[in-house]
Scaffold this motif. Sequence first.
Motif, short mmCIF file in Angstrom:
data_model
loop_
_atom_site.label_atom_id
_atom_site.label_comp_id
_atom_site.label_asym_id
_atom_site.label_seq_id
_atom_site.Cartn_x
_atom_site.Cartn_y
_atom_site.Cartn_z
N VAL A 1 -7.52 -10.24 -5.62
CA VAL A 1 -6.13 -9.46 -5.69
C VAL A 1 -5.86 -8.09 -5.63
O VAL A 1 -5.02 -7.47 -4.73
CB VAL A 1 -5.38 -10.21 -6.86
N MET A 2 -6.98 -7.33 -5.78
CA MET A 2 -6.91 -5.90 -5.82
C MET A 2 -6.86 -5.55 -4.55
O MET A 2 -6.22 -4.58 -3.95
CB MET A 2 -8.12 -5.31 -6.84
N SER A 3 -8.06 -6.27 -3.79
CA SER A 3 -7.78 -5.48 -2.43
C SER A 3 -6.93 -6.10 -1.40
O SER A 3 -6.47 -5.19 -0.47
CB SER A 3 -9.28 -6.20 -1.66
N LEU A 4 -6.26 -6.96 -1.75
CA LEU A 4 -4.95 -7.58 -1.10
C LEU A 4 -4.00 -6.59 -1.33
O LEU A 4 -3.05 -6.07 -0.45
CB LEU A 4 -4.43 -8.88 -1.30
N LEU A 5 -3.53 -6.13 -2.55
CA LEU A 5 -2.64 -5.31 -2.98
C LEU A 5 -3.00 -3.69 -2.50
O LEU A 5 -2.30 -2.96 -2.13
CB LEU A 5 -2.73 -5.17 -4.42
N ARG A 6 -4.05 -3.35 -2.31
CA ARG A 6 -4.67 -2.04 -1.91
C ARG A 6 -4.43 -2.09 -0.38
O ARG A 6 -3.82 -1.10 0.30
CB ARG A 6 -6.15 -1.96 -1.74
N THR A 7 -4.49 -3.03 0.43
CA THR A 7 -4.06 -3.10 1.86
C THR A 7 -2.70 -2.89 2.09
O THR A 7 -2.10 -2.34 2.62
CB THR A 7 -4.56 -4.51 2.42
N LEU A 8 -1.86 -3.52 1.02
CA LEU A 8 -0.28 -3.37 1.26
C LEU A 8 0.10 -2.09 0.79
O LEU A 8 1.27 -1.80 0.99
CB LEU A 8 0.26 -4.61 0.20
N LEU A 9 -0.70 -1.34 0.03
CA LEU A 9 -0.38 -0.01 -0.31
C LEU A 9 -0.09 0.88 1.12
O LEU A 9 0.55 2.02 1.05
CB LEU A 9 -1.17 0.70 -1.11
N LEU A 10 -0.89 0.31 2.30
CA LEU A 10 -0.54 1.14 3.54
C LEU A 10 0.28 0.53 4.38
O LEU A 10 0.22 0.73 5.58
CB LEU A 10 -2.11 1.04 4.14
N ASP A 11 1.08 -0.62 3.69
CA ASP A 11 1.94 -1.24 4.72
C ASP A 11 2.95 -0.15 5.29
O ASP A 11 3.53 0.64 4.39
CB ASP A 11 2.61 -2.26 3.74
N VAL A 12 3.74 -0.71 6.42
CA VAL A 12 4.59 0.27 7.14
C VAL A 12 6.05 0.09 6.47
O VAL A 12 6.80 1.09 6.53
CB VAL A 12 4.81 0.08 8.60
N VAL A 13 6.36 -0.99 5.58
CA VAL A 13 7.46 -1.19 5.20
C VAL A 13 7.44 -0.49 3.54
O VAL A 13 6.62 -0.93 2.71
CB VAL A 13 7.77 -2.77 4.80
#
Length: 488
Positions: free
Chosen positions: A118-130
């Motif tokens: 879950v941490m890596s998933l959330l880490r990726t979403l920290l770079l989301d364009v939205v």
Amino acid sequence: MSQRQVLQVFEQYQKARTQFVQMVAELATRPQNIETLQNAGEPGARTRVASRALSPRRLRPAALPVELLGSRSVGTGVRKSIHSFQRVFGGQAERVKLPDACGRCALSLFPSSLHTGVMSLLRTLLLDVVPTIQQTAALALGRLANYNDDLAEAVVKCDILPQLVYSLAEQNRFYKKAAAFVLRAVGKHSPQLAQAIVDCGALDTLVICLEDFDPGVKEAAAWALRYIARHNAELSQAVVDAGAVPLLVLCIQEPEIALKRIAASALSDIAKHSPELAQTVVDAGAVAHLAQMILNPDAKLKLSQLVVNAGGVAAVIDCIGSCKGNTRLPGIMMLGYVAAHSENLAMAVIISKGVPQLSVCLSEEPEDHIKAAAAWALGQIGRHTPEHARAVAVTNTLPVLLSLYMSTESSEDLQVKVLPHDSKARRLFVTSGGLKKVQEIKAEPGSLLQEYINSINSCYPEEIVRYYSPGYSDTLLQRVDSYQPLNN
């Protein structure tokens, strides 16, 4: 496939990311879900969790993009979009079922690596364009890290902190508050985790946030700095070196009560570790503003006990002794405000040798307004009990107060502070033992000191003065012995 259908794929993809991160943030608010989220990186647990919590019926957002594969007209571009979705949500999938001839599909996204939880998933979403996805991902990370030190350590090991710090200064106020919450949640658990925050350069960014226009951003940054500084002197010194103290002093002057509270608490956590750190807080001018907050109606802003517990009284007394003139005034006022709060706090000022220092100010300072402040502070110390009054009297302060009261050069304000001209204050002077101490002063008949004593006595009825005079009880007993009752 039409252009609308192609665009719809990406719209559904964005919707899925939004709903996924919102669901994780919501799940992280409930303690019973934390263990499941924490163990999501284990292969066996991941399969069980995904089959229950990430099924289309219970968590449809994760399956939304895949349901678009139901059409037989799926093209290469759409398939690439789906594979991109898989990479964002956990790397390579262990099992992917694309549409069959009947137009049905099912997708299970089970990352094979233990580190893509879950941490890596959330880490990726920290770079989301939205932006909303970024903010919600940070909020979810903060809630997870806040729960225990294992999850906080996972945030550090996943290299999430540098990413947060890098984005903190550039993003909007909502992201700043969420990112600062993550730093606070990580740093609160141990000195080692707090040091990890310092090592990634977060202090400079947090200090910049203290200057933000939005009070919520200031409050979030103050929270994070407080949890870093509270652990030990080294971390507190790092916070000081980053320039946080002057800005925290400005924060306690803001109108928002919540910001005042946490800024004051942060200053306390900085000052508590050593006299040098306490002196840094004093030098920044915090005392004068903290003293005003003691009488604030908000219970959490009654900081006198907090100041005493943090060693602030001793630091202020040392400061008063090492400076002159108006620089002394905030410290004198602070001691008076603290002593006024309760008997115990007044006694703390006495034990810290505050009374002799105030007496020195009373004798040395040429300005009447500083003398008046010292007289007022001494009154706040001595007014509680006879023991408190005695602590003031034994420093030979009363003759000085009397001379100031009688001096024609003393301002009216100073004379009022020495002996207030109202009945309640005069009564308090009696009940606290002050009038009795005045009567015990031995003065030569006709001397200036005797004139001062007579002036004080003239403020009270003659019988009250006699009652508190030395030997008056013996006089009464003698009258009892010599009294002859009338016989009927």
